[in-house]
Scaffold this motif. Structure first.
Motif, mmCIF file in Angstrom:
data_model
loop_
_atom_site.group_PDB
_atom_site.id
_atom_site.type_symbol
_atom_site.label_atom_id
_atom_site.label_comp_id
_atom_site.label_asym_id
_atom_site.label_seq_id
_atom_site.Cartn_x
_atom_site.Cartn_y
_atom_site.Cartn_z
ATOM 1 N N ALA A 15 0.833 -1.202 0.000
ATOM 2 C CA ALA A 15 0.000 0.000 0.000
ATOM 3 C C ALA A 15 0.867 1.252 0.000
ATOM 4 O O ALA A 15 0.518 2.248 -0.625
ATOM 5 C CB ALA A 15 -0.923 0.004 1.209
ATOM 6 N N ALA A 16 1.995 1.201 0.693
ATOM 7 C CA ALA A 16 2.886 2.357 0.771
ATOM 8 C C ALA A 16 3.408 2.748 -0.610
ATOM 9 O O ALA A 16 3.645 3.920 -0.884
ATOM 10 C CB ALA A 16 4.048 2.053 1.700
ATOM 11 N N LYS A 17 3.568 1.751 -1.480
ATOM 12 C CA LYS A 17 4.056 2.015 -2.835
ATOM 13 C C LYS A 17 2.958 2.574 -3.743
ATOM 14 O O LYS A 17 3.246 3.175 -4.766
ATOM 15 C CB LYS A 17 4.593 0.728 -3.457
ATOM 16 C CG LYS A 17 5.811 0.170 -2.766
ATOM 17 C CD LYS A 17 6.112 -1.223 -3.267
ATOM 18 C CE LYS A 17 7.158 -1.879 -2.386
ATOM 19 N NZ LYS A 17 7.404 -3.279 -2.790
ATOM 20 N N ARG A 18 1.699 2.341 -3.382
ATOM 21 C CA ARG A 18 0.596 2.676 -4.275
ATOM 22 C C ARG A 18 -0.203 3.914 -3.909
ATOM 23 O O ARG A 18 -0.882 4.481 -4.758
ATOM 24 C CB ARG A 18 -0.363 1.479 -4.352
ATOM 25 C CG ARG A 18 0.220 0.317 -5.104
ATOM 26 C CD ARG A 18 -0.609 -0.930 -4.918
ATOM 27 N NE ARG A 18 -0.178 -2.006 -5.800
ATOM 28 C CZ ARG A 18 0.845 -2.819 -5.567
ATOM 29 N NH1 ARG A 18 1.554 -2.679 -4.461
ATOM 30 N NH2 ARG A 18 1.162 -3.753 -6.415
ATOM 31 N N PHE A 19 -0.161 4.328 -2.663
ATOM 32 C CA PHE A 19 -0.957 5.466 -2.215
ATOM 33 C C PHE A 19 -0.087 6.524 -1.564
ATOM 34 O O PHE A 19 0.860 6.204 -0.864
ATOM 35 C CB PHE A 19 -2.024 5.015 -1.206
ATOM 36 C CG PHE A 19 -2.934 3.956 -1.732
ATOM 37 C CD1 PHE A 19 -3.965 4.267 -2.599
ATOM 38 C CD2 PHE A 19 -2.753 2.627 -1.380
ATOM 39 C CE1 PHE A 19 -4.806 3.282 -3.099
ATOM 40 C CE2 PHE A 19 -3.584 1.631 -1.871
ATOM 41 C CZ PHE A 19 -4.616 1.966 -2.730
ATOM 42 N N LYS A 20 -0.441 7.802 -1.801
ATOM 43 C CA LYS A 20 0.290 8.908 -1.190
ATOM 44 C C LYS A 20 -0.727 9.869 -0.588
ATOM 45 O O LYS A 20 -1.688 10.253 -1.252
ATOM 46 C CB LYS A 20 1.136 9.617 -2.232
ATOM 47 C CG LYS A 20 1.992 10.732 -1.676
ATOM 48 C CD LYS A 20 2.998 11.200 -2.700
ATOM 49 C CE LYS A 20 3.735 12.441 -2.273
ATOM 50 N NZ LYS A 20 4.470 12.303 -1.033
ATOM 51 N N LYS A 21 -0.489 10.248 0.666
ATOM 52 C CA LYS A 21 -1.429 11.131 1.349
ATOM 53 C C LYS A 21 -1.215 12.571 0.872
ATOM 54 O O LYS A 21 -0.090 13.052 0.810
ATOM 55 C CB LYS A 21 -1.227 11.045 2.862
ATOM 56 C CG LYS A 21 -2.309 11.780 3.633
ATOM 57 C CD LYS A 21 -2.478 11.189 5.013
ATOM 58 C CE LYS A 21 -3.769 11.552 5.659
ATOM 59 N NZ LYS A 21 -4.011 12.919 5.923
ATOM 60 N N THR A 22 -2.313 13.257 0.541
ATOM 61 C CA THR A 22 -2.262 14.659 0.139
ATOM 62 C C THR A 22 -3.316 15.413 0.936
ATOM 63 O O THR A 22 -4.046 14.802 1.723
ATOM 64 C CB THR A 22 -2.566 14.813 -1.370
ATOM 65 O OG1 THR A 22 -3.905 14.397 -1.603
ATOM 66 C CG2 THR A 22 -1.602 14.021 -2.219
ATOM 67 N N LEU A 49 -8.517 8.912 -3.985
ATOM 68 C CA LEU A 49 -9.177 7.671 -3.580
ATOM 69 C C LEU A 49 -10.628 7.916 -3.181
ATOM 70 O O LEU A 49 -10.943 8.926 -2.558
ATOM 71 C CB LEU A 49 -8.405 7.080 -2.400
ATOM 72 C CG LEU A 49 -8.666 5.645 -2.024
ATOM 73 C CD1 LEU A 49 -8.216 4.717 -3.138
ATOM 74 C CD2 LEU A 49 -7.951 5.299 -0.747
ATOM 75 N N ASN A 50 -11.489 6.980 -3.521
ATOM 76 C CA ASN A 50 -12.900 7.051 -3.167
ATOM 77 C C ASN A 50 -13.058 6.987 -1.649
ATOM 78 O O ASN A 50 -12.319 6.279 -0.966
ATOM 79 C CB ASN A 50 -13.639 5.880 -3.827
ATOM 80 C CG ASN A 50 -15.133 6.016 -3.739
ATOM 81 O OD1 ASN A 50 -15.698 5.950 -2.654
ATOM 82 N ND2 ASN A 50 -15.773 6.215 -4.871
ATOM 83 N N ASP A 51 -14.036 7.724 -1.107
ATOM 84 C CA ASP A 51 -14.253 7.792 0.344
ATOM 85 C C ASP A 51 -14.476 6.426 0.979
ATOM 86 O O ASP A 51 -14.094 6.205 2.126
ATOM 87 C CB ASP A 51 -15.455 8.690 0.657
ATOM 88 C CG ASP A 51 -15.176 10.150 0.351
ATOM 89 O OD1 ASP A 51 -13.978 10.514 0.302
ATOM 90 O OD2 ASP A 51 -16.135 10.914 0.159
ATOM 91 N N ALA A 52 -15.086 5.503 0.250
ATOM 92 C CA ALA A 52 -15.370 4.173 0.786
ATOM 93 C C ALA A 52 -14.088 3.378 1.036
ATOM 94 O O ALA A 52 -14.049 2.502 1.898
ATOM 95 C CB ALA A 52 -16.273 3.404 -0.159
ATOM 96 N N ASP A 53 -13.022 3.676 0.294
ATOM 97 C CA ASP A 53 -11.770 2.934 0.417
ATOM 98 C C ASP A 53 -10.783 3.561 1.395
ATOM 99 O O ASP A 53 -9.774 2.940 1.739
ATOM 100 C CB ASP A 53 -11.098 2.828 -0.958
ATOM 101 C CG ASP A 53 -11.976 2.090 -1.953
ATOM 102 O OD1 ASP A 53 -12.610 1.104 -1.558
ATOM 103 O OD2 ASP A 53 -12.024 2.517 -3.120
ATOM 104 N N VAL A 54 -11.064 4.778 1.845
ATOM 105 C CA VAL A 54 -10.136 5.502 2.720
ATOM 106 C C VAL A 54 -9.841 4.779 4.039
ATOM 107 O O VAL A 54 -8.675 4.670 4.416
ATOM 108 C CB VAL A 54 -10.618 6.952 2.963
ATOM 109 C CG1 VAL A 54 -9.830 7.625 4.064
ATOM 110 C CG2 VAL A 54 -10.508 7.752 1.677
ATOM 111 N N PRO A 55 -10.846 4.253 4.766
ATOM 112 C CA PRO A 55 -10.536 3.585 6.037
ATOM 113 C C PRO A 55 -9.557 2.421 5.899
ATOM 114 O O PRO A 55 -8.666 2.251 6.734
ATOM 115 C CB PRO A 55 -11.903 3.099 6.532
ATOM 116 C CG PRO A 55 -12.875 3.993 5.889
ATOM 117 C CD PRO A 55 -12.295 4.334 4.553
#
Length: 65
Positions: free
Chosen positions: A11-18, A50-56
């Motif tokens: 997940a660390a490779k695929r998502f970045k927090k903004t 990212l869609n809100d449903a996938d955030v958690p």
């Protein structure tokens, strides 16, 4: 001594927090692109939030509060 919680390396490779949320690249853009229309390939370029449903789930994998 307590051990530090590990981040999900995939997940660390695929998502970045903004500021807007978590950004990610689009799927289905790696191979077998000859059968895909130019319009479809063009729309898969760049990143999206990212869609809100996938955030958690992503928050839990990345251990973000």
């Amino acid at each position: 001594m307590a051990t530090k919680a590990k981040v999900h390396s995939g997940a660390a490779k695929r998502f970045k927090k903004t500021g807007a949320g978590y950004k990610h690249k689009h799927a289905n853009k790696s191979h077998i692109l000859t059968k895909m229309t130019t319009k479809r390939k063009r729309q898969l370029r760049g990143t999206s939030v990212l869609n809100d449903a996938d955030v958690p789930a992503v928050k839990r994998m990345l251990r973000h509060d």
